[in-house]
Design a protein around this motif. Sequence first.
Motif, PDB file in Angstrom:
ATOM      1  N   HIS A   1       0.864  -1.182   0.000  1.00 24.23           N
ATOM      2  CA  HIS A   1       0.000   0.000   0.000  1.00 24.23           C
ATOM      3  C   HIS A   1       0.902   1.235   0.000  1.00 24.23           C
ATOM      4  O   HIS A   1       2.040   1.162   0.464  1.00 24.23           O
ATOM      5  N   PHE A   2       0.382   2.296  -0.491  1.00 20.40           N
ATOM      6  CA  PHE A   2       1.145   3.553  -0.415  1.00 20.40           C
ATOM      7  C   PHE A   2       0.265   4.606   0.243  1.00 20.40           C
ATOM      8  O   PHE A   2      -0.185   5.535  -0.411  1.00 20.40           O
ATOM      9  N   CYS A   3      -0.018   4.445   1.533  1.00 17.35           N
ATOM     10  CA  CYS A   3      -0.766   5.480   2.250  1.00 17.35           C
ATOM     11  C   CYS A   3       0.074   6.750   2.133  1.00 17.35           C
ATOM     12  O   CYS A   3       1.304   6.688   2.282  1.00 17.35           O
ATOM     13  N   THR A   4      -0.593   7.861   1.875  1.00 13.23           N
ATOM     14  CA  THR A   4       0.174   9.043   1.441  1.00 13.23           C
ATOM     15  C   THR A   4       1.059   9.643   2.527  1.00 13.23           C
ATOM     16  O   THR A   4       1.936  10.440   2.243  1.00 13.23           O
ATOM     17  N   TYR A   5       0.821   9.259   3.807  1.00 12.69           N
ATOM     18  CA  TYR A   5       1.623   9.818   4.896  1.00 12.69           C
ATOM     19  C   TYR A   5       2.759   8.889   5.294  1.00 12.69           C
ATOM     20  O   TYR A   5       3.578   9.235   6.141  1.00 12.69           O
ATOM     21  N   CYS A   6       2.809   7.692   4.715  1.00 10.89           N
ATOM     22  CA  CYS A   6       3.632   6.634   5.321  1.00 10.89           C
ATOM     23  C   CYS A   6       4.949   6.389   4.587  1.00 10.89           C
ATOM     24  O   CYS A   6       4.991   6.292   3.360  1.00 10.89           O
ATOM     25  N   ILE A   7       5.986   6.235   5.365  1.00 13.82           N
ATOM     26  CA  ILE A   7       7.337   6.050   4.834  1.00 13.82           C
ATOM     27  C   ILE A   7       7.670   4.558   4.646  1.00 13.82           C
ATOM     28  O   ILE A   7       8.637   4.203   3.961  1.00 13.82           O
ATOM     29  N   VAL A   8       6.843   3.681   5.245  1.00 10.62           N
ATOM     30  CA  VAL A   8       7.191   2.251   5.285  1.00 10.62           C
ATOM     31  C   VAL A   8       7.519   1.644   3.918  1.00 10.62           C
ATOM     32  O   VAL A   8       8.555   0.985   3.765  1.00 10.62           O
ATOM     33  N   PRO A   9       6.680   1.833   2.871  1.00  9.36           N
ATOM     34  CA  PRO A   9       7.016   1.189   1.590  1.00  9.36           C
ATOM     35  C   PRO A   9       8.377   1.642   1.046  1.00  9.36           C
ATOM     36  O   PRO A   9       9.013   0.913   0.299  1.00  9.36           O
TER      37      PRO A   9
ATOM     38  N   GLY B   1       3.632  -8.209  10.843  1.00 12.01           N
ATOM     39  CA  GLY B   1       3.782  -7.783   9.456  1.00 12.01           C
ATOM     40  C   GLY B   1       3.211  -6.393   9.335  1.00 12.01           C
ATOM     41  O   GLY B   1       2.315  -6.030  10.099  1.00 12.01           O
ATOM     42  N   GLN B   2       3.737  -5.612   8.392  1.00 10.64           N
ATOM     43  CA  GLN B   2       3.229  -4.239   8.250  1.00 10.64           C
ATOM     44  C   GLN B   2       1.760  -4.258   7.817  1.00 10.64           C
ATOM     45  O   GLN B   2       0.950  -3.497   8.283  1.00 10.64           O
ATOM     46  N   ASN B   3       1.457  -5.159   6.879  1.00  9.97           N
ATOM     47  CA  ASN B   3       0.064  -5.383   6.508  1.00  9.97           C
ATOM     48  C   ASN B   3      -0.132  -6.885   6.530  1.00  9.97           C
ATOM     49  O   ASN B   3      -0.022  -7.563   5.513  1.00  9.97           O
TER      50      ASN B   3
HETATM   51  S1  SF4 Z   1       2.547   0.198   6.419  1.00 10.62           S
HETATM   52 FE1  SF4 Z   1       0.403   0.622   6.890  1.00 10.62          FE
HETATM   53  S2  SF4 Z   1       0.240   2.854   6.861  1.00 10.62           S
HETATM   54 FE2  SF4 Z   1       2.163   2.318   5.789  1.00 10.62          FE
HETATM   55  S3  SF4 Z   1       1.634   2.177   3.621  1.00 10.62           S
HETATM   56 FE3  SF4 Z   1       1.431   0.113   4.477  1.00 10.62          FE
HETATM   57  S4  SF4 Z   1      -0.752  -0.027   5.085  1.00 10.62           S
HETATM   58 FE4  SF4 Z   1      -0.290   2.145   4.779  1.00 10.62          FE
END
Ligand code: SF4
Length: 471
Positions: free
Chosen positions: A169-177, A210-212
């Motif tokens: 996922h690319f949630c617009t606030y998130c740095i994880v990807p 897991g992140q997702n």
């Molecule tokens: S880690 Fe969670 S918040 Fe971040 S992009 Fe993936 S689903 Fe979205």
Amino acid sequence: MQRQLYTQPINTKSLHIKTFGCQMNVYDSNRMQSILTAKGFRAEPELRNADVILINTCSIRDKSEHKLLSLLGELKGLKEKDPKKVIAVSGCMGQRMGRALLQRVPHLDLVLGPDAIDRVGELLDGVIHGGQRLVEAKFDNEGRSYSQPCNVHRAKPAELLTIVKGCDHFCTYCIVPFVRGREKSRSIEEIVQDVKNFVAQGTTDITFLGQNINTYGKGTGQKLSELIEAANQVKGLERIRYLTSHPRDLGEDLINQFGTIEKLCPQLHLPFQSGSDRILKAMSRLYNQELYLKKIELLRKASPHMAISTDVIVGFPGETDEDFEATLKVLDEVKFSGAFLFKYSPRPGTKAAEFGAEVPENIKDERLARSQKILNHHIEVENKNYLNTVIPVLIESMDKKKQYFSGRNPQNKLVHVMNIGDASIGKIIDVEITDTNVSCLKGFYVGAPKNEINYRRIENHISSSLSPTPN
Ligand code: SF4
């Protein structure tokens, strides 16, 4: 005559690992500790006294990165006094900044990203014996699966186990990807073997990470529900949990397992982030308030005593009073058992950082306080409902001041128990709850006299178990 093999560890340096951030970082730190212990490093409880200081970092919020930079600043003097000291940074910030971090901090010796943690031993060798300053921040982008057997040597009663890394996922606030890469999963067979190894060392409560996590197995033909079923068959394992779930990806197969899979705990962390559909769209969260509330309804139907926790971001760019009221409505309606409430902070490289329309800091503060008040009210009410009930608690540890023992019930409530000894660590015992507050439940083991703990007895027990063997 046969020569004896030299089995003494070659490396005798001391090591301190400091961890910032989420449970996945805790797991990664434990993993690095295991790898480095096997190489002969000794654990040093005091950061300043260690020969090797390894800081496992988080990039999710601005604040976490500031904390790391200020800690690195404090370590400059130590390195000047003892140039042989090794300072290393791992984790998301290492991945995000890579070589730039090494350039910015001249007394830093090693930077490694999350995909390089299994190589931490050889990288430290390169620094210690090769005198190099190193960066290893490449992504493992091959395929959809990866192998990383856990190989822990000292397990705790409740353990974490990463089963899927990265996020699609690319949630617009998130740095994880950007710092953890695309989603990749380990095989069910390898994970179940890890679970059995943990159980053989006394673990009875396992949390899959897991992140997702809901999309575990994507592209490999395996599913999270199948893993849960397989783990449920492991003899000696008592409790299974998982995090973090994404409301869109939490399917009915997973929801229906609550209440039907014996060892799956009635507890779930399901972030909603905002109650406003407009903000959810700007966040690219791929669900709306209605869908979120529907999932909550289905979960509570499947398991009426389910404890649900969440994450909320207040002050996302453009969040109006009306948007925020929608968030309060969800907080009030769902009555969460716990939540991480955050003020939005822009992360460089994410879409939301370019949105503008920043909410002023004082308004973010006020919204955070209002959210916290509602959250705390519902938690207090929920905790009071436990008064005079008897609940099963897995005892995990003794408090640092040796005043009580702590553990968790199936709903993951923190419980302090007053009348037990350290022989209870690792056991699930029945506890009568006699007092509660917003952060925990307190009570007494029903199988022992209901008096306050005999601290002296516990202290004596610990010091006698540490006495040297007579010769
Ligand atoms: S880690 Fe969670 S918040 Fe971040 S992009 Fe993936 S689903 Fe979205």
